[in-house]
Motif scaffolding. Structure first.
Motif, PDB file in Angstrom:
ATOM      1  N   LEU A   8      10.313  97.132  25.828  1.00  0.00           N
ATOM      2  CA  LEU A   8      11.122  96.265  27.794  1.00  0.00           C
ATOM      3  C   LEU A   8      10.342  97.530  28.334  1.00  0.00           C
ATOM      4  O   LEU A   8      10.150  97.255  29.224  1.00  0.00           O
ATOM      5  CB  LEU A   8      12.306  96.979  27.552  1.00  0.00           C
ATOM      6  CG  LEU A   8      13.088  97.519  28.617  1.00  0.00           C
ATOM      7  CD1 LEU A   8      13.343  95.359  28.882  1.00  0.00           C
ATOM      8  CD2 LEU A   8      15.055  97.906  27.831  1.00  0.00           C
TER       9      LEU A   8
ATOM     10  N   ALA B  33       8.380  96.920  31.647  1.00  0.00           N
ATOM     11  CA  ALA B  33       7.876  96.892  33.198  1.00  0.00           C
ATOM     12  C   ALA B  33       6.935  97.595  33.517  1.00  0.00           C
ATOM     13  O   ALA B  33       6.939  97.370  34.752  1.00  0.00           O
ATOM     14  CB  ALA B  33       9.348  98.208  33.105  1.00  0.00           C
TER      15      ALA B  33
ATOM     16  N   ASN C  12       8.993  95.822  40.924  1.00  0.00           N
ATOM     17  CA  ASN C  12      10.342  95.309  39.846  1.00  0.00           C
ATOM     18  C   ASN C  12      10.270  96.982  39.101  1.00  0.00           C
ATOM     19  O   ASN C  12      10.324  96.518  38.054  1.00  0.00           O
ATOM     20  CB  ASN C  12      10.272  93.958  39.309  1.00  0.00           C
ATOM     21  CG  ASN C  12      11.294  93.954  38.305  1.00  0.00           C
ATOM     22  OD1 ASN C  12      12.304  94.984  38.425  1.00  0.00           O
ATOM     23  ND2 ASN C  12      11.855  93.004  37.765  1.00  0.00           N
TER      24      ASN C  12
ATOM     25  N   ALA D  23      14.095  97.410  36.460  1.00  0.00           N
ATOM     26  CA  ALA D  23      13.387  96.569  35.743  1.00  0.00           C
ATOM     27  C   ALA D  23      14.168  97.281  33.948  1.00  0.00           C
ATOM     28  O   ALA D  23      15.552  96.773  33.479  1.00  0.00           O
ATOM     29  CB  ALA D  23      11.782  95.833  34.650  1.00  0.00           C
TER      30      ALA D  23
ATOM     31  N   VAL E  74      10.323  83.633  30.664  1.00  0.00           N
ATOM     32  CA  VAL E  74      10.504  84.757  31.000  1.00  0.00           C
ATOM     33  C   VAL E  74       9.132  86.049  30.906  1.00  0.00           C
ATOM     34  O   VAL E  74       8.509  85.611  29.713  1.00  0.00           O
ATOM     35  CB  VAL E  74      11.493  85.699  30.423  1.00  0.00           C
ATOM     36  CG1 VAL E  74      11.079  87.896  30.252  1.00  0.00           C
ATOM     37  CG2 VAL E  74      13.393  85.413  30.992  1.00  0.00           C
TER      38      VAL E  74
ATOM     39  N   ASN F 103       6.308  89.169  32.013  1.00  0.00           N
ATOM     40  CA  ASN F 103       6.725  90.291  32.646  1.00  0.00           C
ATOM     41  C   ASN F 103       7.537  90.619  33.885  1.00  0.00           C
ATOM     42  O   ASN F 103       7.330  90.607  34.866  1.00  0.00           O
ATOM     43  CB  ASN F 103       5.553  90.091  32.984  1.00  0.00           C
ATOM     44  CG  ASN F 103       3.897  90.954  32.149  1.00  0.00           C
ATOM     45  OD1 ASN F 103       4.484  91.421  31.056  1.00  0.00           O
ATOM     46  ND2 ASN F 103       3.018  89.818  32.784  1.00  0.00           N
ATOM     47  N   TYR F 104       8.970  89.822  32.858  1.00  0.00           N
ATOM     48  CA  TYR F 104       9.702  90.242  34.177  1.00  0.00           C
ATOM     49  C   TYR F 104      10.353  89.657  34.764  1.00  0.00           C
ATOM     50  O   TYR F 104      10.729  89.657  36.052  1.00  0.00           O
ATOM     51  CB  TYR F 104      10.342  91.746  34.517  1.00  0.00           C
ATOM     52  CG  TYR F 104      10.753  92.224  33.411  1.00  0.00           C
ATOM     53  CD1 TYR F 104      11.641  92.949  33.419  1.00  0.00           C
ATOM     54  CD2 TYR F 104       9.980  93.435  32.432  1.00  0.00           C
ATOM     55  CE1 TYR F 104      12.997  93.662  32.006  1.00  0.00           C
ATOM     56  CE2 TYR F 104      10.584  93.834  31.214  1.00  0.00           C
ATOM     57  CZ  TYR F 104      11.862  93.937  30.906  1.00  0.00           C
ATOM     58  OH  TYR F 104      12.520  94.838  29.519  1.00  0.00           O
TER      59      TYR F 104
ATOM     60  N   GLU G 121      11.667  87.392  40.125  1.00  0.00           N
ATOM     61  CA  GLU G 121      12.058  88.688  39.390  1.00  0.00           C
ATOM     62  C   GLU G 121      13.680  88.910  39.491  1.00  0.00           C
ATOM     63  O   GLU G 121      15.077  88.741  39.103  1.00  0.00           O
ATOM     64  CB  GLU G 121      11.762  89.892  41.297  1.00  0.00           C
ATOM     65  CG  GLU G 121      10.499  89.791  41.645  1.00  0.00           C
ATOM     66  CD  GLU G 121      10.188  90.689  42.526  1.00  0.00           C
ATOM     67  OE1 GLU G 121      10.074  91.880  42.120  1.00  0.00           O
ATOM     68  OE2 GLU G 121      11.262  90.554  43.617  1.00  0.00           O
ATOM     69  N   MET G 122      13.159  89.244  37.569  1.00  0.00           N
ATOM     70  CA  MET G 122      14.669  90.230  37.069  1.00  0.00           C
ATOM     71  C   MET G 122      14.976  91.939  37.704  1.00  0.00           C
ATOM     72  O   MET G 122      14.245  91.996  38.296  1.00  0.00           O
ATOM     73  CB  MET G 122      14.066  90.106  35.781  1.00  0.00           C
ATOM     74  CG  MET G 122      14.548  89.029  35.145  1.00  0.00           C
ATOM     75  SD  MET G 122      13.796  89.095  33.309  1.00  0.00           S
ATOM     76  CE  MET G 122      15.455  90.568  32.605  1.00  0.00           C
TER      77      MET G 122
ATOM     78  N   TYR H 148      21.031  86.670  33.546  1.00  0.00           N
ATOM     79  CA  TYR H 148      20.075  87.436  34.235  1.00  0.00           C
ATOM     80  C   TYR H 148      20.985  87.519  36.045  1.00  0.00           C
ATOM     81  O   TYR H 148      20.056  88.485  36.663  1.00  0.00           O
ATOM     82  CB  TYR H 148      19.161  87.412  34.340  1.00  0.00           C
ATOM     83  CG  TYR H 148      18.942  86.741  33.167  1.00  0.00           C
ATOM     84  CD1 TYR H 148      18.103  87.895  32.323  1.00  0.00           C
ATOM     85  CD2 TYR H 148      18.105  86.291  32.700  1.00  0.00           C
ATOM     86  CE1 TYR H 148      17.089  88.785  31.493  1.00  0.00           C
ATOM     87  CE2 TYR H 148      16.296  85.703  31.736  1.00  0.00           C
ATOM     88  CZ  TYR H 148      16.694  87.704  30.117  1.00  0.00           C
ATOM     89  OH  TYR H 148      15.834  87.207  29.225  1.00  0.00           O
TER      90      TYR H 148
ATOM     91  N   HIS I 176      23.134  92.928  35.142  1.00  0.00           N
ATOM     92  CA  HIS I 176      22.242  92.237  35.900  1.00  0.00           C
ATOM     93  C   HIS I 176      23.069  92.128  36.949  1.00  0.00           C
ATOM     94  O   HIS I 176      22.075  91.653  38.523  1.00  0.00           O
ATOM     95  CB  HIS I 176      21.840  91.385  35.828  1.00  0.00           C
ATOM     96  CG  HIS I 176      20.998  91.447  34.666  1.00  0.00           C
ATOM     97  ND1 HIS I 176      19.098  92.360  34.267  1.00  0.00           N
ATOM     98  CD2 HIS I 176      21.458  91.117  33.030  1.00  0.00           C
ATOM     99  CE1 HIS I 176      19.438  92.009  33.359  1.00  0.00           C
ATOM    100  NE2 HIS I 176      20.114  92.149  32.671  1.00  0.00           N
TER     101      HIS I 176
END
Length: 372
Positions: free
Chosen positions: A15, A19, A49, A52, A78, A80-81, A91-92, A136, A141
């Motif tokens: 994770l 990020a 981002n 994240a 998904v 790179n987020y 974007e997440m 998400y 989120h």
């Protein structure tokens, strides 16, 4: 490649690594292609981002849900987020409580330094809050919870603007780009409508504005993902011209001695990745726009690029509109409180998209101006 349940269970190390990859991708991404009509001396700095990874997730708060059902997302991946669907990418976002509280502290600090100035905050939700996969846009989120954390930490003298609720009533309209991380001018208008409702200002309907559009826009989400589905489904940039007479200049620093003429709305931008620069010619350090409104009211808009599509609407209600982008190096030695006093500015609006409070570069620059 469609995500499986197994792939959704991401370890802590992976994770954090992901990020870091996204942050690097944004910071070192190629600059936007510049508009033909007005070359930009400093390339826009995209928002990163860095939200994240959650600092802390709080209990859900009561907020307005979208009045239309979220669209079916279908298969997605998904990378790179960034969530990539068949025709869009977004974007997440995950709630970062410490960053949101620090953001509120920054606003409160300025408000205390300029007690005679009205200070407003508008945190803008992103596309995924309304159009993303359920997993998400809910739970940790859920963007209204993040917004509420920041708003609850504001000093009573600071007024918060609920743009989420207004946007949620228009999710069947073209309020966010599919190939870019920004909202559209139509989305920015609904946030402006929320601003006017909160502040008691008159908000002219969209139908009062002359319109135009730039076709073939493929923005930041394509640049980060290189998704062929995005390339084959470009956006268009809708613009709304001010209904009042207005002119503007942009400057490299707070002395405002090197003004150059500003096009508030530009429509002859040919580069497919540069068309969001239709609004106030992109990310300038400092802008001053003057109107024939004649009420003597002045406002300073403090923003990253989400504010670009919003700024022209402020011309409808203010004699002078100043726009400040703290990311631009030439402006970073500004004493913000002193600038407000020197120019007799009675109103300040912090307008940021929800990733900005976790963007250390943006926040460091903003705090340097506030604490100088």
């Amino acid at each position: 490649m469609e995500m499986t349940k197994q792939k959704k269970i991401i370890g802590t190390i992976e994770l954090v690594a992901a990020a870091v990859v996204l942050i690097a991708a944004v910071v070192f991404a190629p600059a936007y292609q510049k508009a033909v009509e007005a070359p930009v001396t400093e390339a826009p700095v995209s928002e990163t981002n860095t939200a994240a990874v959650s600092d802390t997730v709080t209990d859900a708060a009561e907020t307005t849900e979208p009045t239309t059902e979220p669209p079916e997302v279908g298969e997605y991946s998904v990378k790179n987020y960034i969530v990539v669907t068949s025709d869009s990418a977004m974007e997440m976002y995950s709630i970062a409580k410490k960053s949101l509280n620090r953001y509120a502290e920054s606003v409160n600090t300025l408000a205390k330094k300029v007690p005679d100035t009205k200070v407003y905050v508008l945190l803008a939700p992103t596309r995924i809050a309304f159009y993303g996969p359920e997993e998400y846009r809910t739970g940790s989120h859920y963007q209204p919870d993040g917004i509420k954390i920041a708003y609850d930490a504001l000093d009573p003298s600071v007024t918060s603007i609920d743009a989420y609720s207004e946007l949620s009533r228009h999710t069947d309209e073209y309020i966010y780009f599919r190939t870019d991380h920004h909202w559209t001018a139509r989305g920015a208008y609904y946030a402006y409508e929320a601003f006017c409702e909160t502040t008691g200002l008159t908000c002219k309907p969209l139908s009062a504005h002359q319109t135009d559009r730039l076709d073939g826009f493929v923005g930041s989400m394509y640049r980060y993902t290189q998704s062929e589905s995005l390339k084959k489904n470009p956006d268009y940039v809708e613009v709304f011209y001010p209904t009042v007479e207005a002119s503007g200049q942009y400057f490299s620093d707070q002395t405002m001695r090197d003004g150059k003429n500003l096009k508030i709305i530009s429509t002859n931008i040919t580069g497919e990745s540069a068309k969001y620069m239709a609004f106030i010619q992109g990310d300038k350090p400092l802008i001053k726009m003057t109107t024939n409104v004649g009420n003597g009211q002045k406002i300073l808009l403090i923003k990253e690029s989400y504010g670009n599509a919003f700024a022209p609407f402020l011309l409808e209600n203010f004699s002078e509109v100043y726009v400040l982008d703290p990311r631009q190096e030439s402006i970073q030695n500004m004493n913000l409180a002193q600038f407000l006093k020197d120019n007799g500015i009675q109103n300040v609006l912090f307008l940021n998209y929800l990733m900005a409070p976790s963007n250390s570069k943006y926040m460091d620059s903003l705090n340097a101006m506030i604490n100088r």
